[in-house]
Design a protein around this motif. Sequence first.
Motif, short mmCIF file in Angstrom:
data_model
loop_
_atom_site.label_atom_id
_atom_site.label_comp_id
_atom_site.label_asym_id
_atom_site.label_seq_id
_atom_site.Cartn_x
_atom_site.Cartn_y
_atom_site.Cartn_z
N PRO A 1 0.06 -1.02 -0.13
CA PRO A 1 -0.14 -0.19 -0.03
C PRO A 1 1.15 1.60 -0.19
O PRO A 1 0.77 2.23 -0.21
CB PRO A 1 -0.21 0.32 1.50
N ASP B 1 1.66 4.36 1.46
CA ASP B 1 0.85 5.56 1.51
C ASP B 1 0.05 5.48 1.66
O ASP B 1 -0.87 6.56 1.70
CB ASP B 1 1.60 7.34 1.34
N THR B 2 -1.14 4.60 1.12
CA THR B 2 -2.16 4.51 0.64
C THR B 2 -2.73 3.02 1.89
O THR B 2 -2.19 2.96 2.58
CB THR B 2 -2.84 3.72 -0.62
N ASP B 3 -3.94 3.89 2.51
CA ASP B 3 -4.51 3.29 3.52
C ASP B 3 -4.69 1.81 2.81
O ASP B 3 -5.70 1.39 1.22
CB ASP B 3 -6.21 3.99 3.43
N PRO B 4 -4.41 0.51 3.84
CA PRO B 4 -4.39 -0.65 3.32
C PRO B 4 -5.52 -0.85 2.80
O PRO B 4 -6.05 -1.80 1.80
CB PRO B 4 -3.45 -1.21 4.61
N VAL B 5 -6.77 -1.22 3.38
CA VAL B 5 -7.47 -1.77 2.67
C VAL B 5 -8.23 -0.84 1.68
O VAL B 5 -8.61 -2.05 1.11
CB VAL B 5 -9.45 -1.24 3.64
N ALA B 6 -8.46 0.14 1.43
CA ALA B 6 -8.59 1.15 0.30
C ALA B 6 -7.76 0.07 -0.61
O ALA B 6 -8.10 0.06 -2.08
CB ALA B 6 -8.22 2.77 -0.06
N HIS B 7 -6.19 0.55 -0.62
CA HIS B 7 -5.52 -0.46 -1.64
C HIS B 7 -5.94 -1.68 -1.73
O HIS B 7 -5.84 -1.93 -2.69
CB HIS B 7 -3.73 -0.47 -0.69
N TYR C 1 -9.04 -5.06 8.45
CA TYR C 1 -9.58 -4.55 9.50
C TYR C 1 -10.09 -4.75 10.91
O TYR C 1 -10.02 -4.16 11.05
CB TYR C 1 -11.64 -5.03 8.96
N ALA D 1 -6.99 -2.96 11.66
CA ALA D 1 -7.21 -1.67 11.88
C ALA D 1 -8.34 -0.74 12.68
O ALA D 1 -8.24 0.04 12.97
CB ALA D 1 -8.06 -1.01 10.40
#
Length: 346
Positions: free
Chosen positions: A174, A176-182, A262, A265
């Motif tokens: 990911p 610098d991206t949010d892991p879930v969004a990635h 999830y 996080a």
Amino acid sequence: MVEDVVNPAGERSGQFGALGLHLADPRVEASVLGVLDRVEAELRASVTSADPLVTEAARHLMEAGGKRFRPLLVALGAQFGDPDAAQVVPAAVVMELTHLATLYHDDVMDEAAVRRGAPSANSRWANSVAILVGDFLFARAADIAADLGPEAVRLQARTFARLVHGQIAETVGPRDTDPVAHYLHVIAEKTGSLIATSARFGGMFGGASAAHVEALAGYGEVIGVAFQLSDDLLDIASESVQSGKTPGTDLREGVPTLPVLYALAGDDADAAGVRLREILATGPLVDDALHAEALTLLRESPALKRARETVRSYAEEARARLAPLPEGPARRALESLCDYIADRTS
């Protein structure tokens, strides 16, 4: 990857596994199965090479199984035009060859030993052969697409580019991206893209209207993501008889699927939540005791409930994408997939 489909009406269509598709109209059923029969014959012919080794290796995964989900979406999409149109079958072959090619490459990157219950191509012939056979299948798909016209070539190439971008994103992580969004982005690129193009090809080459083609493509993108996410849940929540693999396989291999992301996080301060995050943060759970503990905690966690809600939201979005399509057995068949996804992980 999503591969299973089912028609519970009979033994012949039952070979497609368990994906929850209901083809209640006998004429639609006969049409779809006819397309899939012709696709199977064309697949065998299309991977034949002057070199016996290439032919054997190229047929290896095709003959090991797989349930032709992408050709099925082509066949169903064509129901909104003329399902007997001459280009429907080759369009479905293009999609399945592209999918098969990605499996050869995936197995090399994942160092997989088994695919579809058989030795993977890389374990049988070595990585270099598996990579080159995957390239050969991509080339065959492009060759067939050329006979369908420049728009088919363009769409197949753009879909391939999305697949590659998705694999690169998965490989580098990911950043610098949010892991879930990635993770959701990776699934859309690696899985949703090819299923979207499959549904699009069905409408296009069946002669459906432009509005119907776009609706089919949108549906394919979302239903593909939904199925992959539901597989994430089944890996945790189901017994092996339902999911087709040993529960917790992704946990053991350290694959960060949606429920795990999830959970990591989460900020719940109860002992179970803290312990679950502690275990998951260690990476692949090869220790049997830790694996069993994590699996139990995940099954009882808010993270699994949240993941179920996410899957259901994708299933409902996929259903909404069908709104422009006319009522009838083909649309109801596509809606049945949404129902199945919403129910299979409840």
